[in-house]
Design a protein around this motif. Structure first.
Motif, PDB file in Angstrom:
ATOM      1  N   LEU A 116       5.534  -8.778 -17.180  1.00 51.32           N
ATOM      2  CA  LEU A 116       6.397  -7.879 -17.918  1.00 51.32           C
ATOM      3  C   LEU A 116       7.663  -7.588 -17.118  1.00 51.32           C
ATOM      4  N   SER A 117       8.730  -7.234 -17.796  1.00 48.56           N
ATOM      5  CA  SER A 117       9.889  -6.691 -17.096  1.00 48.56           C
ATOM      6  C   SER A 117       9.545  -5.274 -16.651  1.00 48.56           C
ATOM      7  N   LEU A 118      10.256  -4.773 -15.648  1.00 40.24           N
ATOM      8  CA  LEU A 118       9.981  -3.419 -15.169  1.00 40.24           C
ATOM      9  C   LEU A 118      10.198  -2.397 -16.287  1.00 40.24           C
ATOM     10  N   ALA A 119      11.266  -2.559 -17.047  1.00 36.65           N
ATOM     11  CA  ALA A 119      11.553  -1.612 -18.128  1.00 36.65           C
ATOM     12  C   ALA A 119      10.447  -1.628 -19.173  1.00 36.65           C
ATOM     13  N   ALA A 120       9.959  -2.820 -19.528  1.00 35.51           N
ATOM     14  CA  ALA A 120       8.899  -2.922 -20.530  1.00 35.51           C
ATOM     15  C   ALA A 120       7.604  -2.296 -20.019  1.00 35.51           C
ATOM     16  N   LEU A 192      16.753  -5.190  -6.020  1.00 33.31           N
ATOM     17  CA  LEU A 192      16.275  -3.975  -5.356  1.00 33.31           C
ATOM     18  C   LEU A 192      16.954  -2.688  -5.833  1.00 33.31           C
ATOM     19  N   PRO A 193      18.285  -2.594  -5.882  1.00 40.70           N
ATOM     20  CA  PRO A 193      18.877  -1.309  -6.288  1.00 40.70           C
ATOM     21  C   PRO A 193      18.443  -0.873  -7.687  1.00 40.70           C
ATOM     22  N   GLN A 194      18.390  -1.819  -8.619  1.00 40.68           N
ATOM     23  CA  GLN A 194      17.985  -1.486  -9.982  1.00 40.68           C
ATOM     24  C   GLN A 194      16.510  -1.123 -10.038  1.00 40.68           C
ATOM     25  N   ALA A 195      15.672  -1.853  -9.267  1.00 39.29           N
ATOM     26  CA  ALA A 195      14.235  -1.556  -9.248  1.00 39.29           C
ATOM     27  C   ALA A 195      13.981  -0.153  -8.715  1.00 39.29           C
ATOM     28  N   LEU A 196      14.649   0.206  -7.620  1.00 41.59           N
ATOM     29  CA  LEU A 196      14.467   1.544  -7.056  1.00 41.59           C
ATOM     30  C   LEU A 196      14.918   2.615  -8.037  1.00 41.59           C
ATOM     31  N   ALA A 197      16.053   2.387  -8.684  1.00 41.29           N
ATOM     32  CA  ALA A 197      16.577   3.383  -9.626  1.00 41.29           C
ATOM     33  C   ALA A 197      15.631   3.577 -10.806  1.00 41.29           C
ATOM     34  N   ARG A 200      12.296   5.368  -9.617  1.00 39.08           N
ATOM     35  CA  ARG A 200      12.506   6.794  -9.330  1.00 39.08           C
ATOM     36  C   ARG A 200      12.842   7.565 -10.599  1.00 39.08           C
ATOM     37  N   GLY A 201      13.546   6.909 -11.518  1.00 42.51           N
ATOM     38  CA  GLY A 201      13.834   7.560 -12.785  1.00 42.51           C
ATOM     39  C   GLY A 201      12.571   7.854 -13.575  1.00 42.51           C
ATOM     40  N   ALA A 219      -4.380  12.336   5.954  1.00 45.66           N
ATOM     41  CA  ALA A 219      -3.931  13.710   6.182  1.00 45.66           C
ATOM     42  C   ALA A 219      -2.624  14.025   5.472  1.00 45.66           C
ATOM     43  N   THR A 220      -2.074  13.059   4.745  1.00 47.58           N
ATOM     44  CA  THR A 220      -0.768  13.223   4.114  1.00 47.58           C
ATOM     45  C   THR A 220      -0.923  13.460   2.621  1.00 47.58           C
ATOM     46  N   PRO A 221      -0.280  14.493   2.078  1.00 46.71           N
ATOM     47  CA  PRO A 221      -0.301  14.678   0.614  1.00 46.71           C
ATOM     48  C   PRO A 221       0.368  13.486  -0.067  1.00 46.71           C
ATOM     49  N   LEU A 222      -0.234  13.015  -1.156  1.00 44.16           N
ATOM     50  CA  LEU A 222       0.297  11.861  -1.873  1.00 44.16           C
ATOM     51  C   LEU A 222       0.713  12.277  -3.281  1.00 44.16           C
ATOM     52  N   PRO A 223       1.874  11.812  -3.732  1.00 42.04           N
ATOM     53  CA  PRO A 223       2.343  12.185  -5.071  1.00 42.04           C
ATOM     54  C   PRO A 223       1.492  11.559  -6.162  1.00 42.04           C
ATOM     55  N   ALA A 224       1.556  12.165  -7.357  1.00 45.72           N
ATOM     56  CA  ALA A 224       0.746  11.688  -8.477  1.00 45.72           C
ATOM     57  C   ALA A 224       1.245  10.360  -9.022  1.00 45.72           C
ATOM     58  N   ARG A 225       2.529  10.072  -8.903  1.00 45.53           N
ATOM     59  CA  ARG A 225       3.097   8.789  -9.342  1.00 45.53           C
ATOM     60  C   ARG A 225       3.693   8.122  -8.120  1.00 45.53           C
TER      61      ARG A 225
END
Length: 277
Positions: A116-120, A192-197, A200-201, A219-225
């Motif tokens: 799949l594409s990242l957007a899809a 990379l720049p588009q993938a990161l954006a 994170r979006g 020992a590190t809190p981890l985010p849900a996503r």
């Protein structure tokens, strides 16, 4: 091969004409049927069964040992009803078809599932926790298969492949995944720049996985996503990419060995996130 395509019942069809090889493709070994460039040769009982359970319409040809006929009766009945050819063949023929002895008595030619594409992929995700794996340079098919198996076990939402990565599902990886390859979508990242954006979006944080020097995973809190970035076998992950990650994590150990294999490390990282959800 000596055995004809199964045609004992009127609804079974003869084999399709062998398609020409893709341009630049190596010649087929003597006695091994060619397959289309859009097809993948799967082998291993769990890999073939999982494909059949999830997407039976992808099946194009089936080869099996006589001993597996009782075990694969539902699949064979479906082949007859849907005019998909199958053959009962000997061990030597199965070895040639799979190019390995680790076929477990069954080989199948199936249509490939394109990434799949990242957007899809992002569009398929609901709200709430989600975990992804960004494979930065992983290339060994057995490691890839083991990662897919762990990803399916821990409910990973997708495997993210860099734009320049040549990694794709192979028969060897699918067999090692033991059916897991059918449960975790592959996602092709943009540059990379588009993938990161885009990630994170969608609320994803990136976590670099380091052999040493990172924060303690346990020992590190981890985010849900979150997306774990797993590095290549040997070289580890790209340091430039690591600098773009919000988290840098390491697995604490005794120091008796330098590090865990990438597939083993992936399973530990996945369990660390799952435990917090």
């Amino acid at each position: 091969m000596n055995n004809p395509w199964n045609n004992r019942r009127p609804s079974a069809r003869p084999p399709r004409a062998t398609p020409p090889a893709a341009p630049g493709a190596p010649p087929a070994a003597a006695g091994v049927p060619l397959r289309g460039s859009d097809e993948l040769r799967l082998y291993g009982v769990n890999a073939v069964r999982a494909m059949f359970a999830r997407r039976p319409q992808a099946l194009r040809k089936l080869y099996l040992a006589e001993a597996l006929i009782p075990r694969l009766q539902p699949l064979l009945k479906w082949c007859v009803a849907n005019r998909v050819g199958y053959r009962v063949v000997g061990e030597g023929d199965l070895n040639k078809l799979a190019a390995t002895t680790h076929h477990e008595g069954v080989v199948a030619d199936v249509l490939r599932t394109e990434p799949l594409s990242l957007a899809a992929w992002l569009a398929t995700l609901g709200d709430g926790p989600a975990l992804a794996l960004w494979l930065d340079g992983v290339g060994n098919p057995h490691n890839f298969g083991a990662i897919l198996r762990s990803a399916a076990h821990f409910g990973v939402a997708g495997i993210l492949l860099p734009a320049e990565s040549s990694l794709s599902l192979s028969g060897a990886a699918a067999r090692v995944a033991e059916g897991g390859a059918e449960h975790v979508p592959l996602v092709r990242l943009p540059l990379l720049p588009q993938a990161l954006a885009q990630l994170r979006g969608a609320g994803f944080a990136l976590a670099a996985t380091l052999v040493e020097g990172g924060d303690d995973l346990f020992a590190t809190p981890l985010p849900a996503r979150m997306a774990y970035v797993m590095g290549a076998e040997g070289e580890g992950m790209d340091r430039t990419l690591a600098q773009h990650c919000e988290l840098r994590l390491s697995i604490p150990g005794t120091g008796a060995v330098e590090s865990l294999n990438v597939a083993a490390a992936t399973a530990v990282f996945l369990s660390g996130w799952r435990r917090r959800q």
